[in-house]
Design an enzyme around this catalytic site. Sequence first.
Site, short mmCIF file in Angstrom:
data_model
loop_
_atom_site.label_atom_id
_atom_site.label_comp_id
_atom_site.label_asym_id
_atom_site.label_seq_id
_atom_site.Cartn_x
_atom_site.Cartn_y
_atom_site.Cartn_z
CB SER A 187 -0.88 -0.01 1.25
OG SER A 187 -1.44 1.25 1.47
CE1 TYR A 222 -4.29 -2.03 4.74
CE2 TYR A 222 -3.60 0.22 4.28
CZ TYR A 222 -3.98 -1.04 3.83
OH TYR A 222 -4.06 -1.29 2.49
N1 LIG Z 1 -8.42 -0.03 -2.57
C1 LIG Z 1 -7.34 0.69 -2.32
O1 LIG Z 1 -7.30 1.91 -2.50
C2 LIG Z 1 -6.09 0.01 -1.79
C3 LIG Z 1 -4.95 0.80 -1.60
C4 LIG Z 1 -3.80 0.20 -1.13
C5 LIG Z 1 -3.76 -1.15 -0.87
N2 LIG Z 1 -4.89 -1.91 -1.04
C6 LIG Z 1 -4.80 -3.34 -0.74
O2 LIG Z 1 -5.28 -4.07 -1.85
C7 LIG Z 1 -5.92 -5.28 -1.42
C8 LIG Z 1 -7.33 -5.34 -1.96
O3 LIG Z 1 -8.04 -4.20 -1.49
P1 LIG Z 1 -9.54 -3.89 -1.86
O4 LIG Z 1 -9.66 -2.43 -1.98
O5 LIG Z 1 -9.98 -4.78 -2.95
O6 LIG Z 1 -10.25 -4.30 -0.47
P2 LIG Z 1 -11.53 -5.19 -0.19
O7 LIG Z 1 -11.78 -5.09 1.28
O8 LIG Z 1 -12.63 -4.81 -1.11
O9 LIG Z 1 -11.03 -6.65 -0.56
C9 LIG Z 1 -10.37 -7.50 0.32
C10 LIG Z 1 -11.12 -8.82 0.35
O10 LIG Z 1 -10.38 -9.72 1.19
C11 LIG Z 1 -11.28 -10.44 1.98
N3 LIG Z 1 -10.57 -10.83 3.21
C12 LIG Z 1 -10.16 -10.02 4.22
N4 LIG Z 1 -9.54 -10.75 5.16
C13 LIG Z 1 -9.56 -12.04 4.73
C14 LIG Z 1 -9.09 -13.27 5.25
N5 LIG Z 1 -8.47 -13.31 6.45
N6 LIG Z 1 -9.28 -14.41 4.54
C15 LIG Z 1 -9.91 -14.38 3.33
N7 LIG Z 1 -10.39 -13.24 2.79
C16 LIG Z 1 -10.22 -12.10 3.47
C17 LIG Z 1 -12.44 -9.50 2.25
O11 LIG Z 1 -13.65 -10.19 2.53
C18 LIG Z 1 -12.52 -8.71 0.95
O12 LIG Z 1 -13.48 -9.23 0.07
C19 LIG Z 1 -5.83 -5.26 0.09
O13 LIG Z 1 -4.70 -6.00 0.48
C20 LIG Z 1 -5.65 -3.80 0.42
O14 LIG Z 1 -4.99 -3.62 1.66
C21 LIG Z 1 -6.05 -1.35 -1.50
#
Ligand SMILES: NC(=O)c1ccc[n+]([C@@H]2O[C@H](COP(=O)([O-])OP(=O)(O)OC[C@H]3O[C@@H](n4cnc5c(N)ncnc54)[C@H](O)[C@@H]3O)[C@@H](O)[C@H]2O)c1
Length: 319
Positions: A125, A150
């Site tokens: 991130s 986080y």
């Molecule tokens: N969206 C952003 O702007 C952003 C920015 C930086 C990093 N990220 C990272 O990208 C990745 C995806 O983010 P996103 O925006 O799609 O988030 P999101 O919350 O929509 O997707 C994450 C998914 O992982 C699942 N999950 C969480 N913990 C779990 C576990 N222990 N076992 C199985 N499934 C689990 C959740 O149910 C969810 O559907 C994450 O790692 C997030 O930290 C996202």
Amino acid sequence: MKILVTGAAGFIGYHVSKALIARGDEVVGVDNMNDYYDVRLKQARLKELPAYFSFVRMDVADREALPALFAKERFDAVVHLAAQAGVRYSLENPEAYIDSNLVGFANVLECCRHNPVRHLVYASSSSVYGGNTKVPFEETDNVDNPKSLYAATKKANELMASCYSSLYGIKATGLRFFTVYGPWGRPDMAPMLFTDAILAGRPIKVFNNGNMRRDFTYIDDIVEGVVRVLDKAPVAGHEVYNIGCSNPVMLMDFISELERALGREAVKEYMPMQAGDVLQTYASTAKLERDMGYRPKVQLADGLRQMVEWYLSDKNPLK
Ligand SMILES: NC(=O)c1ccc[n+]([C@@H]2O[C@H](COP(=O)([O-])OP(=O)(O)OC[C@H]3O[C@@H](n4cnc5c(N)ncnc54)[C@H](O)[C@@H]3O)[C@@H](O)[C@H]2O)c1
């Protein structure tokens, strides 16, 4: 290729799964379907994927089920996106971050150690840059001062992956995503929170009186980055890339652009800076361009138009 996508019901995981399926990969999706935000959105995303997409409801921290899945499926590659996301929630619910982002991440690494894959791509991130003031943020910058748990778990993931790569020869790449938005986006993030509130005539919370800037990155640009990176396992063993638009936008300008896309004005409630938040994010894309031959290109106005179109459509279960 047979690819495991964790977090497949999530915002980025859904879009990545769809793109991989469209180019002919066999995708197995894993997600625990937790209720951090409305589960109906996760279910609706899964429904959009073709019937032959294989989905397993599982926690990535499960030390029996995940190794069994790896042993059975023999994946060629892994895109690990499952995590507890969100900066502010990590102040109230630290355990969720420890369980999913540290225990879960270690479990994925162990599975890759014992069931070798060609490449493990995982989500880091932009929050690892903490309060850094030198911009744009480069992968070589010091990232030893995270501002939230986080961010600390994401930095820990990079160290764990780097260590497993050198100990066990796992090819791994961490992607530092910068504020991702678009259709099917996260309801806990500003673009969707603001859209919801503006359309309902509720005030939006403008933190730090709007004195913040974010490098908003459109989902299609993120997906292109994930897929290109996936196909190019790092020679060095472990690499980290920024994937951001490299075009930071002041929060007030973001709100104006969203108001234009919605054709409505926001009622603004000015708030102080939130603990754990950072003032700015700004990606350098030089390394991504050099190694992957691409950079995010969708401009905010275009991306927001797409997002609003989806939001108002029947596809959106939360409208
Ligand atoms: N969206 C952003 O702007 C952003 C920015 C930086 C990093 N990220 C990272 O990208 C990745 C995806 O983010 P996103 O925006 O799609 O988030 P999101 O919350 O929509 O997707 C994450 C998914 O992982 C699942 N999950 C969480 N913990 C779990 C576990 N222990 N076992 C199985 N499934 C689990 C959740 O149910 C969810 O559907 C994450 O790692 C997030 O930290 C996202």
